[in-house]
Scaffold this active site. Structure first.
Site, PDB file in Angstrom:
ATOM      1  N   HIS A  62       0.802  -1.232   0.000  1.00 28.05           N
ATOM      2  CA  HIS A  62       0.000   0.000   0.000  1.00 28.05           C
ATOM      3  C   HIS A  62       0.834   1.281   0.000  1.00 28.05           C
ATOM      4  O   HIS A  62       0.334   2.341   0.371  1.00 28.05           O
ATOM      5  CB  HIS A  62      -0.986   0.054   1.180  1.00 28.05           C
ATOM      6  CG  HIS A  62      -2.057  -0.980   1.110  1.00 28.05           C
ATOM      7  ND1 HIS A  62      -3.016  -0.997   0.129  1.00 28.05           N
ATOM      8  CD2 HIS A  62      -2.309  -2.053   1.904  1.00 28.05           C
ATOM      9  CE1 HIS A  62      -3.824  -2.025   0.317  1.00 28.05           C
ATOM     10  NE2 HIS A  62      -3.403  -2.683   1.380  1.00 28.05           N
ATOM     11  N   SER A 110      -4.297  -7.066  -1.227  1.00 29.59           N
ATOM     12  CA  SER A 110      -5.073  -6.119  -0.445  1.00 29.59           C
ATOM     13  C   SER A 110      -5.544  -4.985  -1.350  1.00 29.59           C
ATOM     14  O   SER A 110      -4.785  -4.511  -2.193  1.00 29.59           O
ATOM     15  CB  SER A 110      -4.196  -5.574   0.686  1.00 29.59           C
ATOM     16  OG  SER A 110      -4.917  -4.659   1.475  1.00 29.59           O
ATOM     17  N   GLU A 136      -6.302   0.955  -5.992  1.00 28.25           N
ATOM     18  CA  GLU A 136      -5.051   0.197  -5.993  1.00 28.25           C
ATOM     19  C   GLU A 136      -5.256  -1.180  -5.406  1.00 28.25           C
ATOM     20  O   GLU A 136      -6.169  -1.411  -4.619  1.00 28.25           O
ATOM     21  CB  GLU A 136      -3.933   0.947  -5.262  1.00 28.25           C
ATOM     22  CG  GLU A 136      -4.149   1.147  -3.781  1.00 28.25           C
ATOM     23  CD  GLU A 136      -3.460   0.123  -2.871  1.00 28.25           C
ATOM     24  OE1 GLU A 136      -2.846  -0.845  -3.359  1.00 28.25           O
ATOM     25  OE2 GLU A 136      -3.567   0.287  -1.660  1.00 28.25           O
TER      26      GLU A 136
END
Length: 190
Positions: A62, A110, A136
């Protein structure tokens, strides 16, 4: 504007090719994650139609400062958000990611998104995400949804250097054969 959120899913990224192709489920429908959210079927449809795979970034953990490749396919199926992408092996972090994924040290996926539409069950406190703006998908160590994992890291049967060596040996053998034909006075028909 709603805040950006992330959800980590734990389905293994168990295959990755030397070319860096990865596949897996970034999210599963109807499954509660450790943050108390349940993504509903169809939640990604508008975002995928709007952005397409190229509009959804592939990141490492992330971190927006660490893009590591591109997503080539984002598809909602009956199970969840099935994804495929390619690590950019000219990027050091992507090569590291490929090594970690290939060894099984890292296998989580994720999602990073903004909630567009959700309801909260007052009795359980669970939030049902009906529509999200997906921006994303990261390869991560610890996904929030334990089942969101990379389930494919495609491999060739031989390392690239072995394939190149075999090609070179085949070319050399063809040249030796041609020289022998030339020494015998035989002519090739082409």
């Amino acid at each position: 504007m709603p805040p950006r959120e992330t959800k980590r899913a734990e389905l293994p990224l168990s295959r990755a090719s030397p070319a860096g192709v990865v596949e897996g489920y970034a999210s599963l429908f109807g499954v509660g994650d450790s943050g108390g959210d349940i993504v509903m079927a169809g939640a990604f449809a508008r975002s995928i139609a709007k952005r397409g795979p190229k509009g959804v970034k592939m990141l490492w953990q992330h971190d927006a400062a660490q893009p590591i490749g591109v997503w080539t396919s984002l598809v909602e199926d009956a199970k969840g958000l099935k994804v495929a992408g390619r690590l950019d092996l000219s990027v050091a972090r992507a090569r590291e990611a490929l090594s970690l994924v290939s060894s099984g040290a890292v296998d989580g996926l994720s999602i990073g998104f903004r909630t567009k539409r959700a309801t909260t069950d007052m009795a359980s406190g669970l939030r049902r995400l009906q529509e999200v703006d997906l921006w994303e998908i990261s390869i991560v160590t610890f996904p929030m949804l334990p089942q969101a994992r990379i389930d494919a890291v495609k491999r060739t049967t031989r390392p690239l250097h072995e394939i190149q060596l075999l090609r070179l040996k085949a070319k050399e053998a063809a040249l030796r054969f041609q020289r022998k034909l030339d020494q015998c006075g035989a002519h090739t028909p082409f």
